[in-house]
Design a protein around this motif. Sequence first.
Motif, PDB file in Angstrom:
ATOM      1  N   ALA A 144       0.816  -1.223   0.000  1.00 40.75           N
ATOM      2  CA  ALA A 144       0.000   0.000   0.000  1.00 40.75           C
ATOM      3  C   ALA A 144       0.846   1.269   0.000  1.00 40.75           C
ATOM      4  N   ASP A 145       2.059   1.197   0.516  1.00 43.18           N
ATOM      5  CA  ASP A 145       2.900   2.405   0.535  1.00 43.18           C
ATOM      6  C   ASP A 145       3.375   2.810  -0.864  1.00 43.18           C
ATOM      7  N   ALA A 146       3.121   1.996  -1.862  1.00 43.04           N
ATOM      8  CA  ALA A 146       3.470   2.343  -3.244  1.00 43.04           C
ATOM      9  C   ALA A 146       2.451   3.315  -3.846  1.00 43.04           C
ATOM     10  N   LEU A 147       1.319   3.494  -3.152  1.00 36.05           N
ATOM     11  CA  LEU A 147       0.249   4.353  -3.660  1.00 36.05           C
ATOM     12  C   LEU A 147       0.447   5.802  -3.232  1.00 36.05           C
ATOM     13  N   MET A 148       0.042   6.714  -4.098  1.00 37.60           N
ATOM     14  CA  MET A 148       0.106   8.139  -3.784  1.00 37.60           C
ATOM     15  C   MET A 148      -0.854   8.470  -2.642  1.00 37.60           C
ATOM     16  N   ASP A 149      -0.627   9.587  -1.982  1.00 42.04           N
ATOM     17  CA  ASP A 149      -1.489  10.023  -0.888  1.00 42.04           C
ATOM     18  C   ASP A 149      -2.941  10.120  -1.348  1.00 42.04           C
ATOM     19  N   GLY A 150      -3.843   9.680  -0.500  1.00 40.48           N
ATOM     20  CA  GLY A 150      -5.262   9.781  -0.798  1.00 40.48           C
ATOM     21  C   GLY A 150      -5.829   8.578  -1.526  1.00 40.48           C
ATOM     22  N   VAL A 151      -4.989   7.611  -1.874  1.00 44.30           N
ATOM     23  CA  VAL A 151      -5.454   6.412  -2.585  1.00 44.30           C
ATOM     24  C   VAL A 151      -5.307   5.219  -1.653  1.00 44.30           C
ATOM     25  N   THR A 152      -6.355   4.414  -1.577  1.00 43.98           N
ATOM     26  CA  THR A 152      -6.354   3.225  -0.733  1.00 43.98           C
ATOM     27  C   THR A 152      -6.719   2.002  -1.568  1.00 43.98           C
ATOM     28  N   VAL A 153      -6.735   0.859  -0.918  1.00 37.31           N
ATOM     29  CA  VAL A 153      -7.103  -0.396  -1.569  1.00 37.31           C
ATOM     30  C   VAL A 153      -8.588  -0.653  -1.324  1.00 37.31           C
ATOM     31  N   ALA A 154      -9.312  -0.906  -2.392  1.00 40.29           N
ATOM     32  CA  ALA A 154     -10.750  -1.158  -2.290  1.00 40.29           C
ATOM     33  C   ALA A 154     -11.018  -2.490  -1.585  1.00 40.29           C
ATOM     34  N   GLN A 155     -12.058  -2.486  -0.795  1.00 39.51           N
ATOM     35  CA  GLN A 155     -12.555  -3.713  -0.186  1.00 39.51           C
ATOM     36  C   GLN A 155     -13.760  -4.153  -1.009  1.00 39.51           C
ATOM     37  N   PRO A 156     -13.740  -5.353  -1.578  1.00 45.79           N
ATOM     38  CA  PRO A 156     -14.826  -5.768  -2.476  1.00 45.79           C
ATOM     39  C   PRO A 156     -16.246  -5.591  -1.919  1.00 45.79           C
ATOM     40  N   PRO A 157     -16.538  -5.942  -0.651  1.00 50.37           N
ATOM     41  CA  PRO A 157     -17.918  -5.739  -0.175  1.00 50.37           C
ATOM     42  C   PRO A 157     -18.330  -4.258  -0.179  1.00 50.37           C
ATOM     43  N   ALA A 158     -17.418  -3.384   0.238  1.00 54.62           N
ATOM     44  CA  ALA A 158     -17.730  -1.949   0.267  1.00 54.62           C
ATOM     45  C   ALA A 158     -17.862  -1.402  -1.153  1.00 54.62           C
ATOM     46  N   MET A 159     -17.023  -1.854  -2.063  1.00 47.76           N
ATOM     47  CA  MET A 159     -17.105  -1.378  -3.444  1.00 47.76           C
ATOM     48  C   MET A 159     -18.405  -1.843  -4.084  1.00 47.76           C
ATOM     49  N   ALA A 160     -18.777  -3.080  -3.840  1.00 52.36           N
ATOM     50  CA  ALA A 160     -20.041  -3.579  -4.379  1.00 52.36           C
ATOM     51  C   ALA A 160     -21.212  -2.777  -3.825  1.00 52.36           C
ATOM     52  N   ALA A 161     -21.156  -2.440  -2.553  1.00 54.91           N
ATOM     53  CA  ALA A 161     -22.229  -1.634  -1.944  1.00 54.91           C
ATOM     54  C   ALA A 161     -22.292  -0.252  -2.591  1.00 54.91           C
ATOM     55  N   ALA A 162     -21.131   0.330  -2.871  1.00 53.50           N
ATOM     56  CA  ALA A 162     -21.101   1.647  -3.525  1.00 53.50           C
ATOM     57  C   ALA A 162     -21.703   1.558  -4.922  1.00 53.50           C
ATOM     58  N   MET A 163     -21.451   0.463  -5.615  1.00 53.49           N
ATOM     59  CA  MET A 163     -21.944   0.307  -6.980  1.00 53.49           C
ATOM     60  C   MET A 163     -23.452   0.120  -7.054  1.00 53.49           C
ATOM     61  N   ILE A 164     -24.029  -0.502  -6.035  1.00 53.72           N
ATOM     62  CA  ILE A 164     -25.472  -0.762  -6.075  1.00 53.72           C
ATOM     63  C   ILE A 164     -26.268   0.212  -5.210  1.00 53.72           C
ATOM     64  N   ALA A 165     -25.600   1.205  -4.664  1.00 51.66           N
ATOM     65  CA  ALA A 165     -26.307   2.207  -3.864  1.00 51.66           C
ATOM     66  C   ALA A 165     -27.403   2.853  -4.711  1.00 51.66           C
ATOM     67  N   PRO A 166     -28.563   3.097  -4.128  1.00 47.37           N
ATOM     68  CA  PRO A 166     -29.680   3.602  -4.919  1.00 47.37           C
ATOM     69  C   PRO A 166     -29.449   4.943  -5.591  1.00 47.37           C
ATOM     70  N   ASN A 167     -28.637   5.795  -5.022  1.00 40.73           N
ATOM     71  CA  ASN A 167     -28.442   7.111  -5.628  1.00 40.73           C
ATOM     72  C   ASN A 167     -27.003   7.274  -6.130  1.00 40.73           C
ATOM     73  N   ALA A 168     -26.505   6.211  -6.800  1.00 39.39           N
ATOM     74  CA  ALA A 168     -25.171   6.255  -7.394  1.00 39.39           C
ATOM     75  C   ALA A 168     -25.303   5.978  -8.884  1.00 39.39           C
ATOM     76  N   ARG A 169     -24.380   6.531  -9.624  1.00 39.86           N
ATOM     77  CA  ARG A 169     -24.266   6.235 -11.061  1.00 39.86           C
ATOM     78  C   ARG A 169     -22.887   5.663 -11.299  1.00 39.86           C
ATOM     79  N   ILE A 170     -22.775   4.818 -12.297  1.00 39.11           N
ATOM     80  CA  ILE A 170     -21.490   4.183 -12.621  1.00 39.11           C
ATOM     81  C   ILE A 170     -21.056   4.634 -14.013  1.00 39.11           C
ATOM     82  N   ALA A 171     -19.789   5.008 -14.099  1.00 40.57           N
ATOM     83  CA  ALA A 171     -19.153   5.280 -15.381  1.00 40.57           C
ATOM     84  C   ALA A 171     -17.967   4.339 -15.470  1.00 40.57           C
ATOM     85  N   SER A 172     -17.844   3.640 -16.574  1.00 41.57           N
ATOM     86  CA  SER A 172     -16.770   2.669 -16.727  1.00 41.57           C
ATOM     87  C   SER A 172     -15.998   2.943 -18.008  1.00 41.57           C
ATOM     88  N   TYR A 173     -14.690   2.959 -17.873  1.00 44.59           N
ATOM     89  CA  TYR A 173     -13.812   3.226 -19.012  1.00 44.59           C
ATOM     90  C   TYR A 173     -12.763   2.135 -19.104  1.00 44.59           C
TER      91      TYR A 173
END
Length: 145
Positions: free
Chosen positions: A116-145
Amino acid sequence: MKNLILAVCTALTLTGPALAQEAPDTLVTILTAPEPQTQLMAMVLAMQAAQQGAAPHILLCGPAGDIALNDAPASATAPQPPRDMSPKGLLGKIAEMPNAKVEVCAIYLPGKGLQADALMDGVTVAQPPAMAAAMIAPNARIASY
């Protein structure tokens, strides 16, 4: 005919509010593209959404994760036209925002043999359960590139 018109008007009145969508609370941007222009445009759109009130939540996977490294490749730091901004530079500005979340995929660092110390300040490692929750949150939109 009069009853049909009345029925249509009633249906439109009842469904109109359901058809109107509220602005999202969060824009979840999932970026995997290796091209610097695509990476920068994803950051530009995330920043624009933030300026319009949406909290940016960025997930970087695969080659796009490289822009979050302290020792990022030249493609992530090279200025892009027309404003001479780099993907990493704009990502850094987003990461500094109080309501922003910037993460790399959970498998990105182990796949690169990094910690994790290889990452720039302000960047962390995603936790799959939390990321999945963010993706399916009712008032969220997803943009994928």
